[in-house]
Scaffold this active site. Structure first.
Site, PDB file in Angstrom:
ATOM      1  N   ASN A 154     -49.325  -3.858   8.617  1.00  0.00           N
ATOM      2  CA  ASN A 154     -49.461  -4.709   7.444  1.00  0.00           C
ATOM      3  C   ASN A 154     -49.066  -3.935   6.184  1.00  0.00           C
ATOM      4  OD1 ASN A 154     -51.894  -3.517   6.124  1.00  0.00           O
ATOM      5  ND2 ASN A 154     -52.999  -4.297   7.912  1.00  0.00           N
ATOM      6  N   ARG A 157     -46.708  10.093   4.538  1.00  0.00           N
ATOM      7  CA  ARG A 157     -45.486  10.439   5.265  1.00  0.00           C
ATOM      8  C   ARG A 157     -44.219  10.425   4.414  1.00  0.00           C
ATOM      9  NH1 ARG A 157     -47.549  13.187   9.454  1.00  0.00           N
ATOM     10  NH2 ARG A 157     -49.001  11.916  10.689  1.00  0.00           N
TER      11      ARG A 157
END
EC number: 2.1.1.148
Length: 244
Positions: free
Chosen positions: A153, A165
């Site tokens: 989501n 990341r």
């Protein structure tokens, strides 16, 4: 045998939208019939509401938007990726895939010695003469490419995954994957993505770790990832830098 420098990200499908979230506001708080609420979402109203939800920390509403991706990256990158548990995964299995019958792929940074990968595959092929794929796979390196589907989501993607990341401290390959996903998110949810882009350096305390003083943490992370794994297919944030 194919050696790739660039991990790949394909957008498969998405659900929800910023307009739908804005329409929910009218339906849930103002009693507007759903059919009318959906039709009444002017762009300026959507921007105002998405910004308000974001700034006020009401991030759970962003779970009503999401996307499905097909990602190809190294086994090492895949292992890092699936640590993010607020997502659904379906991965290529080295236990069942026979790489003597199907093309094997490797994903490595620029300059990685190809002869080592060739030797590893030759060892795998020799093992397959006497062992099933589930045993022969043990000789395969972490560079072996894995194709996997992921469903995530918008809240998880932009407010958890990206601050971790997309940062320079993340390994270059998964960072490259993350920025590719961020580019897709920018097209799907432009207002939320722009807000997150502006705040990325402050959304996680380690986002700017190891970045030289005076550098833009985001651009520094992107540049390094591209130097190791090739140019990103899309860079929509550049327009935000130009236009402010």
């Amino acid at each position: 045998m194919v050696i790739l420098e660039t991990p790949r990200v394909f957008l498969i499908a998405s659900w929800g939208s910023e307009a739908v979230i804005s329409a929910f506001t009218d339906a849930l708080y103002r009693g507007v019939p759903w059919e009318e609420a959906v039709k009444a979402q002017a762009p300026d109203v959507i921007i105002k509401r998405i910004s308000a939800f974001y700034r006020q920390g009401h991030w759970s509403v962003f779970e009503f938007m999401g996307a499905q991706f097909l990602v190809e990256c190294s086994r090492a990158c895949h292992t890092q990726f699936i640590r993010h548990r607020m997502a659904s995964y379906w991965s290529e299995s080295q236990r069942y895939v026979d790489y003597t019958k199907r093309e094997i792929r490797f994903v490595v940074p620029k300059g990685f010695p190809a002869d080592l990968l060739k030797r590893a595959y030759e060892d795998y092929a020799r093992l397959r003469e006497g062992f099933r794929p589930e045993y022969a796979r043990m000789i395969l390196p972490n560079a072996t490419a894995v194709l996997f589907a992921v469903q995530m989501n918008a809240r998880e993607l932009l407010l958890n995954f990206a601050p971790l990341r997309c940062a320079y401290a993340a390994q270059a390959e998964i960072r490259h994957v993350c920025w590719q996903m961020f580019a897709h998110a920018w097209r799907l949810w432009p207002n939320l993505a722009r807000l997150v882009w502006e705040d990325l350096p402050s959304l996680h305390r380690d986002f700017c770790t190891k970045v030289p003083r005076g550098e833009d943490c985001r651009l520094y992370a992107i540049k390094d990832a591209e130097e190791k794994h090739g140019p990103l297919p899309e860079t929509p944030w550049l327009s935000a830098l130009v236009h402010g």
